[in-house]
Scaffold this motif. Structure first.
Motif, PDB file in Angstrom:
ATOM      1  N   ASP A   1      -3.208  -2.615  12.541  1.00  0.00           N
ATOM      2  CA  ASP A   1      -3.702  -1.266  12.828  1.00  0.00           C
ATOM      3  C   ASP A   1      -2.662  -0.174  12.597  1.00  0.00           C
ATOM      4  OD1 ASP A   1      -2.081  -1.947  14.951  1.00  0.00           O
ATOM      5  OD2 ASP A   1      -3.419  -1.168  16.484  1.00  0.00           O
ATOM      6  N   GLY A   2      -1.567  -0.487  11.958  1.00  0.00           N
ATOM      7  CA  GLY A   2      -0.570   0.545  11.710  1.00  0.00           C
ATOM      8  C   GLY A   2       0.658   0.006  11.020  1.00  0.00           C
ATOM      9  N   SER A   3       1.601   0.897  10.828  1.00  0.00           N
ATOM     10  CA  SER A   3       2.864   0.497  10.244  1.00  0.00           C
ATOM     11  C   SER A   3       3.967   0.904  11.203  1.00  0.00           C
ATOM     12  CB  SER A   3       3.053   1.171   8.885  1.00  0.00           C
ATOM     13  OG  SER A   3       3.074   2.578   9.055  1.00  0.00           O
ATOM     14  N   PHE A   4       5.141   0.362  10.997  1.00  0.00           N
ATOM     15  CA  PHE A   4       6.268   0.686  11.849  1.00  0.00           C
ATOM     16  C   PHE A   4       7.014   1.873  11.265  1.00  0.00           C
ATOM     17  CE2 PHE A   4      10.799   0.047  13.003  1.00  0.00           C
ATOM     18  CZ  PHE A   4      10.667   0.332  14.346  1.00  0.00           C
ATOM     19  N   VAL A   5       7.115   2.928  12.035  1.00  0.00           N
ATOM     20  CA  VAL A   5       7.838   4.112  11.615  1.00  0.00           C
ATOM     21  C   VAL A   5       8.996   4.304  12.585  1.00  0.00           C
ATOM     22  CG1 VAL A   5       7.703   6.590  11.167  1.00  0.00           C
ATOM     23  CG2 VAL A   5       5.708   5.139  10.739  1.00  0.00           C
ATOM     24  N   PRO A   6      10.207   3.922  12.172  1.00  0.00           N
ATOM     25  CA  PRO A   6      11.346   4.042  13.072  1.00  0.00           C
ATOM     26  C   PRO A   6      11.597   5.502  13.442  1.00  0.00           C
ATOM     27  CG  PRO A   6      12.007   3.067  10.966  1.00  0.00           C
ATOM     28  CD  PRO A   6      10.560   3.390  10.884  1.00  0.00           C
ATOM     29  N   VAL A   7      12.098   5.705  14.644  1.00  0.00           N
ATOM     30  CA  VAL A   7      12.315   7.043  15.164  1.00  0.00           C
ATOM     31  C   VAL A   7      13.808   7.340  15.199  1.00  0.00           C
ATOM     32  CG1 VAL A   7      11.964   8.526  17.174  1.00  0.00           C
ATOM     33  CG2 VAL A   7      10.246   6.831  16.562  1.00  0.00           C
ATOM     34  N   GLY A   8      14.172   8.552  14.815  1.00  0.00           N
ATOM     35  CA  GLY A   8      15.533   9.047  14.973  1.00  0.00           C
ATOM     36  C   GLY A   8      16.594   8.179  14.341  1.00  0.00           C
ATOM     37  N   ASP A   9      17.540   7.761  15.170  1.00  0.00           N
ATOM     38  CA  ASP A   9      18.708   7.023  14.687  1.00  0.00           C
ATOM     39  C   ASP A   9      18.514   5.511  14.738  1.00  0.00           C
ATOM     40  OD1 ASP A   9      18.692   6.814  17.426  1.00  0.00           O
ATOM     41  OD2 ASP A   9      20.838   7.151  17.677  1.00  0.00           O
ATOM     42  N   CYS A  10      17.307   5.061  14.510  1.00  0.00           N
ATOM     43  CA  CYS A  10      17.019   3.621  14.516  1.00  0.00           C
ATOM     44  C   CYS A  10      17.784   2.939  13.378  1.00  0.00           C
ATOM     45  CB  CYS A  10      15.519   3.383  14.335  1.00  0.00           C
ATOM     46  SG  CYS A  10      15.048   1.643  14.388  1.00  0.00           S
ATOM     47  N   PRO A  11      18.479   1.852  13.695  1.00  0.00           N
ATOM     48  CA  PRO A  11      19.151   1.100  12.619  1.00  0.00           C
ATOM     49  C   PRO A  11      18.119   0.599  11.608  1.00  0.00           C
ATOM     50  CG  PRO A  11      19.832   0.306  14.793  1.00  0.00           C
ATOM     51  CD  PRO A  11      18.682   1.254  15.003  1.00  0.00           C
ATOM     52  N   PRO A  12      18.554   0.273  10.391  1.00  0.00           N
ATOM     53  CA  PRO A  12      17.617  -0.272   9.413  1.00  0.00           C
ATOM     54  C   PRO A  12      16.870  -1.475  10.000  1.00  0.00           C
ATOM     55  CG  PRO A  12      19.756   0.121   8.416  1.00  0.00           C
ATOM     56  CD  PRO A  12      19.914   0.355   9.884  1.00  0.00           C
ATOM     57  N   THR A  13      15.551  -1.481   9.818  1.00  0.00           N
ATOM     58  CA  THR A  13      14.707  -2.527  10.396  1.00  0.00           C
ATOM     59  C   THR A  13      13.791  -3.082   9.311  1.00  0.00           C
ATOM     60  OG1 THR A  13      14.755  -1.316  12.498  1.00  0.00           O
ATOM     61  CG2 THR A  13      13.108  -3.049  12.280  1.00  0.00           C
ATOM     62  N   PRO A  14      14.218  -4.166   8.651  1.00  0.00           N
ATOM     63  CA  PRO A  14      13.352  -4.756   7.628  1.00  0.00           C
ATOM     64  C   PRO A  14      12.020  -5.223   8.225  1.00  0.00           C
ATOM     65  CG  PRO A  14      15.572  -5.652   7.499  1.00  0.00           C
ATOM     66  CD  PRO A  14      15.491  -4.869   8.773  1.00  0.00           C
ATOM     67  N   VAL A  15      10.957  -5.061   7.451  1.00  0.00           N
ATOM     68  CA  VAL A  15       9.622  -5.504   7.865  1.00  0.00           C
ATOM     69  C   VAL A  15       9.150  -6.537   6.851  1.00  0.00           C
ATOM     70  CG1 VAL A  15       7.236  -4.810   8.281  1.00  0.00           C
ATOM     71  CG2 VAL A  15       9.107  -3.275   8.950  1.00  0.00           C
ATOM     72  N   HIS A  16       8.784  -7.722   7.368  1.00  0.00           N
ATOM     73  CA  HIS A  16       8.302  -8.814   6.526  1.00  0.00           C
ATOM     74  C   HIS A  16       6.809  -9.001   6.769  1.00  0.00           C
ATOM     75  CE1 HIS A  16      12.486  -9.973   5.741  1.00  0.00           C
ATOM     76  NE2 HIS A  16      12.694  -9.722   7.021  1.00  0.00           N
ATOM     77  N   PRO A  17       6.048  -9.431   5.767  1.00  0.00           N
ATOM     78  CA  PRO A  17       4.605  -9.598   5.949  1.00  0.00           C
ATOM     79  C   PRO A  17       4.237 -10.678   6.962  1.00  0.00           C
ATOM     80  CG  PRO A  17       5.270 -10.299   3.739  1.00  0.00           C
ATOM     81  CD  PRO A  17       6.473  -9.713   4.399  1.00  0.00           C
ATOM     82  N   ASP A  18       5.106 -11.690   7.102  1.00  0.00           N
ATOM     83  CA  ASP A  18       4.828 -12.772   8.059  1.00  0.00           C
ATOM     84  C   ASP A  18       6.137 -13.469   8.416  1.00  0.00           C
ATOM     85  OD1 ASP A  18       5.425 -14.428   5.841  1.00  0.00           O
ATOM     86  OD2 ASP A  18       3.307 -14.664   5.361  1.00  0.00           O
ATOM     87  N   LEU A  19       6.060 -14.401   9.373  1.00  0.00           N
ATOM     88  CA  LEU A  19       7.259 -15.097   9.827  1.00  0.00           C
ATOM     89  C   LEU A  19       7.860 -15.954   8.724  1.00  0.00           C
ATOM     90  CD1 LEU A  19       9.268 -15.749  12.065  1.00  0.00           C
ATOM     91  CD2 LEU A  19       7.683 -17.521  12.859  1.00  0.00           C
ATOM     92  N   VAL A  20       7.037 -16.597   7.929  1.00  0.00           N
ATOM     93  CA  VAL A  20       7.552 -17.433   6.842  1.00  0.00           C
ATOM     94  C   VAL A  20       8.386 -16.594   5.881  1.00  0.00           C
ATOM     95  CG1 VAL A  20       6.909 -18.859   4.854  1.00  0.00           C
ATOM     96  CG2 VAL A  20       5.723 -19.151   7.034  1.00  0.00           C
ATOM     97  N   GLY A  21       7.891 -15.403   5.552  1.00  0.00           N
ATOM     98  CA  GLY A  21       8.639 -14.515   4.667  1.00  0.00           C
ATOM     99  C   GLY A  21       9.967 -14.090   5.269  1.00  0.00           C
ATOM    100  N   ALA A  22       9.960 -13.796   6.561  1.00  0.00           N
ATOM    101  CA  ALA A  22      11.196 -13.409   7.241  1.00  0.00           C
ATOM    102  C   ALA A  22      12.198 -14.561   7.222  1.00  0.00           C
ATOM    103  CB  ALA A  22      10.893 -12.985   8.674  1.00  0.00           C
TER     104      ALA A  22
END
Length: 138
Positions: free
Chosen positions: A85-106
């Motif tokens: 239902d959405g995407s992750f939009v880091p706020v402010g000084d959030c460190p880089p946060t990779p987003v993977h489609p699933d756990l296997v990909g991560a």
């Protein structure tokens, strides 16, 4: 509504699996889980959201705060299987946060096969986290 969580450490990689709904009522519990993670293990932490039904703006802020806390401890945070239902939009000084489609990909990005070496595996969970056949004897 709250969340349940399970934290697994394999080698130098942590996996924090979260189920339920990460909304205002669950933010404190999530922060507690992150505190548990900070005190155990080393290396990157993948937050597996496969079983998460959704999250609110407060829940996304809790993810941003978790990334900051882990960065202060010299660790990074990655997300796997964010809610549809959405995407992750880091706020402010959030460190880089990779987003993977699933756990296997991560896990693949870390060249790790989850569950392959149970002798080096440590796991903690909330009492509400469901047991499966392969962990019922723990």
């Amino acid at each position: 509504m709250t969340i349940e969580w399970r934290y697994t450490v394999e080698q130098d990689l942590g996996i924090l699996s979260v189920s339920g709904y990460l909304g205002p009522d669950a933010v404190r519990r999530f922060a507690g889980a992150v505190g548990w993670v900070v005190g155990r293990g080393t290396g990157p932490v993948i937050v597996d959201l496969t079983e998460l039904r959704g999250w609110s703006a407060e829940g996304q802020l809790a993810i941003t705060e978790a990334a900051r806390r882990l960065a202060e401890a010299g660790r990074s945070l990655e997300l796997a299987a964010i809610p549809a239902d959405g995407s992750f939009v880091p706020v402010g000084d959030c460190p880089p946060t990779p987003v993977h489609p699933d756990l296997v990909g991560a896990l693949t990005s870390h060249s790790t096969r989850y569950g392959e070496a149970p002798e080096g595996r440590h796991e903690w969970r909330t009492t509400g986290w469901p047991r499966t056949g392969d962990d019922a004897g723990e």
